[in-house]
Design an enzyme around this catalytic site. Structure first.
Site, PDB file in Angstrom:
ATOM      1  N   CYS A  50       0.835  -1.205   0.000  1.00  0.00           N
ATOM      2  CA  CYS A  50       0.000   0.000   0.000  1.00  0.00           C
ATOM      3  C   CYS A  50       0.869   1.254   0.000  1.00  0.00           C
ATOM      4  CB  CYS A  50      -0.925   0.001   1.229  1.00  0.00           C
ATOM      5  SG  CYS A  50      -1.822   1.550   1.455  1.00  0.00           S
ATOM      6  N   CYS A  53       0.287   3.245   3.589  1.00  0.00           N
ATOM      7  CA  CYS A  53       0.577   2.689   4.912  1.00  0.00           C
ATOM      8  C   CYS A  53       1.887   3.267   5.466  1.00  0.00           C
ATOM      9  CB  CYS A  53       0.655   1.162   4.851  1.00  0.00           C
ATOM     10  SG  CYS A  53      -0.955   0.339   4.903  1.00  0.00           S
ATOM     11  N   HIS A 123      -4.869   0.385   7.834  1.00  0.00           N
ATOM     12  CA  HIS A 123      -5.348   0.257   6.461  1.00  0.00           C
ATOM     13  C   HIS A 123      -6.822  -0.133   6.394  1.00  0.00           C
ATOM     14  CE1 HIS A 123      -4.603  -0.567   2.131  1.00  0.00           C
ATOM     15  NE2 HIS A 123      -5.452  -1.569   2.280  1.00  0.00           N
ATOM     16  N   ASN A 163     -13.120  10.667  -1.442  1.00  0.00           N
ATOM     17  CA  ASN A 163     -13.768   9.672  -2.293  1.00  0.00           C
ATOM     18  C   ASN A 163     -13.598   8.323  -1.605  1.00  0.00           C
ATOM     19  OD1 ASN A 163     -14.397  11.538  -4.336  1.00  0.00           O
ATOM     20  ND2 ASN A 163     -12.383  11.296  -5.260  1.00  0.00           N
ATOM     21  N   SER A 171      -8.742   5.024  -5.638  1.00  0.00           N
ATOM     22  CA  SER A 171      -7.709   4.115  -6.131  1.00  0.00           C
ATOM     23  C   SER A 171      -6.976   3.371  -5.016  1.00  0.00           C
ATOM     24  CB  SER A 171      -6.681   4.899  -6.969  1.00  0.00           C
ATOM     25  OG  SER A 171      -6.061   5.906  -6.177  1.00  0.00           O
ATOM     26  N   HIS A 174      -6.960   2.567   1.658  1.00  0.00           N
ATOM     27  CA  HIS A 174      -6.457   3.118   2.916  1.00  0.00           C
ATOM     28  C   HIS A 174      -7.229   4.405   3.218  1.00  0.00           C
ATOM     29  CE1 HIS A 174      -3.061   3.273   5.913  1.00  0.00           C
ATOM     30  NE2 HIS A 174      -3.597   4.472   6.047  1.00  0.00           N
ATOM     31  N   HIS A 176      -8.378   7.886   3.618  1.00  0.00           N
ATOM     32  CA  HIS A 176      -7.731   9.164   3.348  1.00  0.00           C
ATOM     33  C   HIS A 176      -8.681  10.118   2.646  1.00  0.00           C
ATOM     34  CE1 HIS A 176      -7.376   7.274  -0.632  1.00  0.00           C
ATOM     35  NE2 HIS A 176      -7.121   8.476  -1.126  1.00  0.00           N
ATOM     36  N   GLN A 178      -8.493  14.059   0.294  1.00  0.00           N
ATOM     37  CA  GLN A 178      -7.604  14.896  -0.506  1.00  0.00           C
ATOM     38  C   GLN A 178      -7.956  16.362  -0.281  1.00  0.00           C
ATOM     39  OE1 GLN A 178      -6.742  13.634  -4.651  1.00  0.00           O
ATOM     40  NE2 GLN A 178      -8.188  11.956  -4.285  1.00  0.00           N
TER      41      GLN A 178
END
Length: 360
Positions: A50, A53, A123, A163, A171, A174, A176, A178
């Site tokens: 990943c 990670c 994760h 997203n 994509s 994990h 997250h 943006q």
């Protein structure tokens, strides 16, 4: 007698000055179209391959810190760049002799930067499985990013968004979000600020979201959750099947204007919203979420009308594998939804605030 739960009708969105077609009778139509793969909930806590990670090498070759809470870094594959040449639009227009081309072909250069904000070193978790304190730490990280971009005057607007899930084009699973910081005010925000400023001009001493929230709280049919500082609801004009809007109860321009209690309340209502989402179809519920707030370089009018709110746009419609598509009439005419916002709110409100994964 007209039946809003069975008869088609249009609803107006005063924030974007647009309409949505509501067709509640279409929930009965059979489905033989595309079905998605249900999101998995059996991911490991750490994945060696990943890119997000802790301690792992990213695709660019950069190495992540061995972080223990949140982690933020500049996106290795950013949509905008901070160091590109400035586009001289005036000089470009002066060289163009064809008046039609001047009228029809407009362009702006856009510089900026993009960031990735990892929620956790783990994760295999996301907001529904995080504690209020852990989510509050994410809110703190968003706030500090807004504060630093504002201080450094690196752009005009910072759009923070998440997203979640492959169905929304994510994509990497994990957890997250943006943040894209650009010199320009994004179109959706431009529309909202235009509407908010027009409303305040037409109705002095009033604000569109304060008035809207007051009416929704009086009505109650679209309210999902409410705490001391925020309310979550399915908007009257919702497009996506289980769309949710989180609105601050007082007019808070931006994240940096939140008190410590309000940050906790924001974390609380994000937790409740995403737990209900996961419980709806007992899956890791996909969505796109965005934070709308004051620009980091606001005009006086923008600052006087900015009101912190979050939009959640989830695609799932009938179950964990059937999603809503905005195609055909919706692309070429106007958006359309099947079940009413009131029906969607009823279903979300009835769900447990304990993740289904903890009951297995």
């Amino acid at each position: 007698m007209f039946d809003f739960n069975n008869d088609s009708h249009r609803r107006y969105n005063p924030l974007t000055d647009s309409w949505v077609l509501v067709s509640p009778h279409r929930t009965q139509r059979p489905w033989q179209g595309q079905e998605e793969t249900a999101a998995r909930n059996d991911l490991p806590e750490y994945v060696k391959s990943c890119y997000l990670c802790p301690g792992n090498k990213r695709a660019s070759g950069a190495k992540n810190e061995k972080y223990t809470t949140t982690f933020i870094f500049e996106n290795d594959y950013a949509a905008v760049k901070p160091d590109q040449e400035l586009l001289d639009v005036q000089a470009l227009e002066e060289t163009e002799k064809d008046e039609r081309r001047k009228r029809l072909f407009k362009v702006q250069g856009v510089r900026g930067n993009c960031y990735v904000i990892c929620f956790s070193p783990k994760h295999n978790i996301s907001f529904p499985l995080m504690s209020i304190d852990e989510i509050a730490k994410v809110v703190d990280t968003w706030t500090e990013l807004y504060r630093s971009t504002k201080r450094d005057k690196v752009g005009r607007y910072l759009l923070i968004f998440e997203n979640k899930g492959a169905a929304m084009g994510c994509s990497n699973p994990h957890p997250h979000s943006q943040a894209w910081c650009t010199e320009s005010l994004p179109t959706e925000l431009f529309r909202e600020f235009r509407s908010m400023q027009k409303y305040s001009k037409d109705y002095p001493d009033s604000h569109i979201l304060l008035d809207y929230l007051a009416v929704e709280l009086e009505d109650g049919s679209r309210i999902i959750d409410s705490n001391n500082s925020f309310t979550s609801l399915v908007p009257y004009w919702a497009i996506w099947p289980f769309e949710v809007m989180i609105i601050a109860k007082r007019r808070i321009p931006a994240l940096i204007d939140l008190t410590s209690d309000e940050k906790k309340d924001l974390a609380d209502i994000i937790s409740k919203t995403t737990i209900r989402y996961d419980n709806l179809f007992e899956t890791s519920f996909p969505y796109s979420m965005g934070i709308h707030q004051a620009p980091i370089d606001p005009t006086e009018a923008e600052l006087n009308t900015a009101h912190l709110h979050l939009h959640f746009y989830p695609p799932l419609l009938r179950g964990a594998t059937v999603k809503k598509f905005l195609v055909g009439y919706e692309m070429l005419g106007e958006p359309q939804r099947d079940l009413t916002p009131e029906q969607a709110a009823d279903r979300l409100r009835a769900l447990s605030l304990v993740s289904y994964t903890l009951k297995q």
